[in-house]
Design an enzyme around this catalytic site. Structure first.
Site, PDB file in Angstrom:
ATOM      1  N   LYS A  49       2.181  -3.506   7.253  1.00 50.85           N
ATOM      2  CA  LYS A  49       2.480  -3.681   5.826  1.00 50.85           C
ATOM      3  C   LYS A  49       3.934  -3.310   5.531  1.00 50.85           C
ATOM      4  CE  LYS A  49       0.251  -4.774   2.883  1.00 50.85           C
ATOM      5  NZ  LYS A  49       0.044  -6.131   2.311  1.00 50.85           N
ATOM      6  N   THR A 102       0.822  -1.202   0.000  1.00 51.51           N
ATOM      7  CA  THR A 102       0.000   0.000   0.000  1.00 51.51           C
ATOM      8  C   THR A 102       0.856   1.251   0.000  1.00 51.51           C
ATOM      9  OG1 THR A 102      -1.575   1.278   1.358  1.00 51.51           O
ATOM     10  CG2 THR A 102      -0.092  -0.195   2.519  1.00 51.51           C
ATOM     11  N   ASP A 103       0.281   2.352  -0.464  1.00 57.31           N
ATOM     12  CA  ASP A 103       1.002   3.632  -0.409  1.00 57.31           C
ATOM     13  C   ASP A 103       1.104   4.159   1.020  1.00 57.31           C
ATOM     14  OD1 ASP A 103      -1.678   4.282  -0.089  1.00 57.31           O
ATOM     15  OD2 ASP A 103      -1.733   5.795  -1.664  1.00 57.31           O
ATOM     16  N   GLU A 104       0.337   3.586   1.946  1.00 53.34           N
ATOM     17  CA  GLU A 104       0.336   4.094   3.321  1.00 53.34           C
ATOM     18  C   GLU A 104       1.652   3.840   4.052  1.00 53.34           C
ATOM     19  OE1 GLU A 104      -3.190   3.677   5.681  1.00 53.34           O
ATOM     20  OE2 GLU A 104      -4.393   3.149   3.931  1.00 53.34           O
ATOM     21  N   TYR A 135      -1.852  -0.517  10.914  1.00 51.20           N
ATOM     22  CA  TYR A 135      -2.007  -1.179   9.615  1.00 51.20           C
ATOM     23  C   TYR A 135      -0.804  -0.929   8.718  1.00 51.20           C
ATOM     24  CZ  TYR A 135      -3.232  -1.488   4.678  1.00 51.20           C
ATOM     25  OH  TYR A 135      -3.197  -1.740   3.330  1.00 51.20           O
TER      26      TYR A 135
END
Length: 396
Positions: free
Chosen positions: A198, A145-147, A194
């Site tokens: 990741k 993810t970009d997060e 989260y």
């Protein structure tokens, strides 16, 4: 079969689109859909392909190393596309342990099983498996993810003209809210349990290449939208709430910015990268399509009101959308990142991928799908979808 691929999390939102694409596009491949079927896994997402001869579903926890290792041997797996993950930020804030277990330890279990099996099954000194007369290069493709990159500054809250556009960019609203973007070289700086889980899994994947030479690839994608998304996420939640005239909870002032990409375009990117991406590389996948949450919510309201015939056209031709009054501002999420914006230029230049669907068309297709599939939504919200596995697979 030319390839034997396992897709983890294949009953989820993005995973089901990837499974469908691979099963239909590559009838000569063996596609194994592996999913634990937690709350967000729904086999009804794949009714249209569940009886295809090149498809198999296996219910399994990715943390079960022994079971996955046995599956790799049984199916002679040469490719892993790893999408299985706990992915909802709000849930991670309440229960970080589950996210660490699934996203970190689950990924590690898959990596170790793949390493052990491929070391024994590949041609000496290579990561190539023999399938008949063909030599197939193994791949461990990890979707992230970009997060993991943290957050970008909102240098221009009023919006400025962006330095680039793609097919996914909105025709009416295409602004950038800062001068910087997430690049493949951007330093990791996760802000939620989260994204931290990741980020850790990404590091393990890269470590398995650097330590053991395993053929790995990592991609980081922006927000996805489209059919079959579990209705705790913003767009399907709001479509359903608008239909039933329920409040639309908006964090803070709704000023947080995200880059949006239609899920089928993400699946196409995964296909291209799995087959043609370079080992040990990272690719960002995004649409150059930034929206403030409040603005995308208003677009969804307008689209749903139009579709349901609720829009009021005044004498002067201007439109009024009665469901705008459903917007309800609530206390902001803890650690809510201000802005995400992906630069996917590398993917475009190296592999020729870019989105196929313009944002306005994508939103309209998404809204129409949810409105036309009310039974699917009702089964999700009532929990009835969880019975599908028992009905369809228990005695197989």
């Amino acid at each position: 079969m030319k390839r034997n691929i396992v897709i983890t999390g294949g009953a989820g939102f993005i995973g089901s689109h990837v499974v469908r694409l691979f099963v239909n596009k590559y009838p000569e491949y063996r596609i194994v859909n592996l999913d634990k079927l937690t709350y967000a896994g729904n086999l009804a997402n794949l009714k249209d392909i569940e009886n295809k001869p090149n498809y198999r579903f296996v219910r399994m926890d990715i943390c079960d190393f022994e079971a996955f290792y046995a599956l790799m041997q049984e199916e002679k797996i040469d490719g892993i596309i790893h999408l299985a993950a706990e992915s909802h930020v709000d849930r991670s804030i309440k229960d970080p342990f589950t996210f660490a277990k699934t996203n970190v330890m689950g990924t590690l279990a898959l990596l170790q099983a793949a390493k052990l099996y491929w070391e024994s099954a590949c041609e000496p000194g290579t990561w190539n498996m023999k399938h008949g007369v063909d030599s197939v290069p193994c791949r461990f493709y990890h979707i992230s993810t970009d997060e993991v990159y943290g957050a970008l500054k909102m240098d221009h809250p009023e919006g400025i003209k962006p330095p680039f556009t793609t097919t996914a960019s909105s025709s009416e609203h295409h602004l950038a809210y800062g001068e910087d973007f997430f690049y493949e070289t951007t330093k990791y700086n996760p802000h939620s349990p989260y994204s931290a889980s990741k980020a850790s899994s990404d590091h393990f994947v890269r470590a398995y290449h650097d330590t053991y030479g395993m053929p790995t690839i990592v991609t980081n994608c922006s927000n996805n939208y489209g059919p079959y998304q579990f209705p705790e996420k913003l767009i399907p939640l709001f479509i359903n709430n608008i239909r039933h005239r329920k409040p639309l909870p908006v964090y803070g002032k709704g000023e947080n910015v995200r880059d949006w990409l239609f899920v089928e375009d993400h699946a196409r990117a995964i296909d291209e990268i799995f087959h043609n991406g370079s080992v040990a590389e990272t690719y960002n996948i995004g649409g150059f399509n930034e929206w403030k949450n409040i603005d995308i919510i208003k677009v969804v309201i307008q689209t749903v009101d139009d579709a349901l015939g609720r829009t009021i056209v005044k004498n002067d031709g201007k439109k009024e959308y009665p469901d705008m009054d459903l917007i309800t501002y609530v206390t902001d999420r803890l650690g809510h990142d201000a802005r995400y914006a992906i630069d996917s230029t590398k993917l475009q230049k190296e592999l020729g991928w870019e989105p196929s669907l313009q944002f306005e068309e994508g939103i309209k297709r998404t809204v129409n799908w949810y409105l036309e599939n009310e039974e699917w939504m009702n089964n999700i919200t009532s929990g009835e979808y969880e019975k599908y596995y028992e009905e369809m697979y228990k005695n197989r």
